[in-house]
Write an enzyme that holds these catalytic residues in place. Structure first.
Site, PDB file in Angstrom:
ATOM      1  N   GLU A 149       0.794  -1.218  -0.074  1.00 48.99           N
ATOM      2  CA  GLU A 149       0.096  -0.022   0.003  1.00 48.99           C
ATOM      3  C   GLU A 149       0.904   1.260  -0.027  1.00 48.99           C
ATOM      4  O   GLU A 149       0.884   1.944   0.918  1.00 48.99           O
ATOM      5  CB  GLU A 149      -0.987  -0.055   1.108  1.00 48.99           C
ATOM      6  CG  GLU A 149      -1.962  -1.161   1.110  1.00 48.99           C
ATOM      7  CD  GLU A 149      -2.814  -1.261   2.350  1.00 48.99           C
ATOM      8  OE1 GLU A 149      -2.728  -0.394   3.285  1.00 48.99           O
ATOM      9  OE2 GLU A 149      -3.678  -2.242   2.468  1.00 48.99           O
ATOM     10  N   GLU A 166      -4.828  -9.067   0.705  1.00 47.53           N
ATOM     11  CA  GLU A 166      -5.552  -8.675   1.753  1.00 47.53           C
ATOM     12  C   GLU A 166      -7.253  -8.527   1.595  1.00 47.53           C
ATOM     13  O   GLU A 166      -7.623  -7.883   0.931  1.00 47.53           O
ATOM     14  CB  GLU A 166      -5.137  -7.276   2.492  1.00 47.53           C
ATOM     15  CG  GLU A 166      -3.737  -7.465   3.246  1.00 47.53           C
ATOM     16  CD  GLU A 166      -3.272  -6.081   3.674  1.00 47.53           C
ATOM     17  OE1 GLU A 166      -4.251  -5.197   4.254  1.00 47.53           O
ATOM     18  OE2 GLU A 166      -2.204  -5.921   4.052  1.00 47.53           O
TER      19      GLU A 166
END
Ligand code: IFM
Length: 447
Positions: A162, A352
């Site tokens: 991220e 995720e």
């Protein structure tokens, strides 16, 4: 290790679970320093102990094996390997990850190694952090060391987790370390993160690891316009460029999205525009997608960063998790099919997906987290739907294996399949953990 064309697994990150932050010669990370400042993290919680995984690694791996987990995504902490970020190598740090990787392989669990899940060495922060272009080179040196040491055993590698969060929360909203609030600096940071990814890609090519696959894990989210009015549609496109394409376009196409370039021109930000020719297309073997929710926006004046984007974010229409994130499983299907449309062959992993809910241990010692089971079931169904329609999705990893240190929320939010009693470090498999085990068993039986 058996060949598997679709893995069911779990994910964690180093700082969120390991604890023992100074053990065996490890250096400090910027998160450790940030969390030690009063008021930065909910309840002034710190990652000092977390899940004590550094000391309980073997038992945690046994628990993972008991659930039948097929793939484990974890991160390695840069300060454990190079305590000062660069220079002297800390053999004991490498040894810990060697034990972890070997322990996974012995149990038939495929490792997926993330090189950077926000654990920047504090010494690198003192040199300017990601705003300093040299940090990208130091990161590449660290990554090269890890690839050389573990490239024979680890097939799946992720450079950054991220990078959008590193950029926006760390350098624009300033709620993550280093707490900077400057769009121009954030844009420079983003460019350096991408540049560092490319440096690692080059090293990866040179090493020519048999079976090695390099990817990046991006937090992606469909952006829906509040209406079909042109202004709202344009706002949704701007937000999509900002949230999804800022990091996806550079690694796939070697460009920044036009809507973002326009924003930079409007704001007088020249750094990434002048260096666009440094971006190289096709620098991933697979894309990691971290998916939690969707976003709805409308044109408007907004505040803070949304003012720059001339839009407003709308509140959830549907029920939300404890994070306030709207539960929208279809969004995962939307993302997978959208990315697959333009990149048919590219392997995709859900690196995720998961949810925080206020779990309780019942009098009978069970954690009956039906809401999490419903969340995971609905999202996994959308992954299967996409897969059946031909999307090249290769795995689904639940965030998270264990309850853990949820950054600025401290220990107040629980995402785990396994409950952690932080006072005793006792692990209790939640009902969702047993549900996931059954899913994996059923998949294995089908073959
Ligand atoms: O805990 C985080 C993780 O570190 C990155 N992705 C989102 C998770 C939940 O907020």
């Amino acid at each position: 290790m058996q060949k598997n064309d679709f893995y069911l697994g779990v994910a964690t990150s180093a700082l969120q679970i390991e604890g023992s932050l100074a053990a065996d010669g490890s250096g400090q990370s910027l998160w450790e320093v940030f969390a030690a400042q009063p008021g930065k993290v909910f309840n002034n919680d710190t990652p000092a102990l977390a899940c004590d995984h550094y000391r309980r690694c073997e038992a945690d791996l046994d628990l993972m094996a008991a659930l039948g987990i097929e793939m484990y995504r974890f991160s390695t902490a840069w300060p454990r390997i190079f305590p000062a970020g660069a220079g002297a190598l800390n053999q004991k740090g490498l040894d810990f990850y060697a034990r972890l990787i070997d322990g996974l392989l012995e149990r038939g669990i495929e490792p997926m190694l993330t090189l950077y899940h926000w654990e920047l060495p504090q010494t690198m922060q003192e040199r300017g952090g990601w705003a300093n272009r040299d940090v990208a080179k130091y990161f590449a040196d660290y990554a090269g060391t890890m690839l050389e040491r573990f490239g024979d055993r680890v097939k799946y590698w992720i450079t950054h987790n991220e990078p959008w969060v590193t950029t926006v929360l760390g350098y624009w909203e300033g709620v993550h370390p280093p707490g900077t609030k400057d769009f121009a600096v954030a844009s420079q940071v983003a460019h350096h993160l991408l540049y560092s990814h490319q440096l690692v890609w080059r090293i990866f090519q040179e090493l020519n690891l048999p079976q090695g696959q390099l990817g990046i894990a991006l937090n992606l989210s469909p952006v829906h316009a509040a209406s079909n009015q042109p202004a709202d549609l344009a706002a949704a496109d701007r937000y999509d460029a900002f949230l999804n394409r800022w990091f996806m376009d550079p690694v796939l196409k070697g460009t920044y999205p036009e809507a973002l370039c326009t924003l930079w021109r409007e704001q007088g930000v020249s750094y990434p525009l002048e260096r666009m020719d440094e971006l190289q297309a096709g620098t991933i073997n697979f894309l990691g997608i971290n998916y939690y929710t969707r976003n709805r926006v409308q044109a408007g004046s907004g505040d803070a960063l949304y003012a720059l984007l001339r839009l407003e974010q709308l509140p959830p229409e549907l029920p939300a998790t404890e994070m306030g994130w709207e539960i929208y499983p279809d969004g995962l299907y939307e993302l997978l099919t959208r990315i697959s449309r333009e990149n048919k062959e590219l392997p995709l992993f859900i690196t995720e997906n998961g949810a925080a809910f206020p779990d309780q241990v019942d009098a009978d010692g069970r954690v009956k987290d039906e809401q999490r089971i419903a969340y995971l079931e609905a999202h996994l169904a959308q992954v299967r739907r996409a897969k059946e329609e031909g999307v090249n999705v290769r795995g689904y990893l639940v965030w998270s294996f264990l309850d853990n240190f949820e950054w600025t929320y401290g220990y107040s939010k629980r995402f785990g399949l396994v409950y952690v009693d932080y006072a005793t470090q006792k692990r209790i498999i939640k009902d969702s953990g047993y549900w996931y085990r059954d899913q994996i068993n059923r998949k294995k039986q089908k073959g």
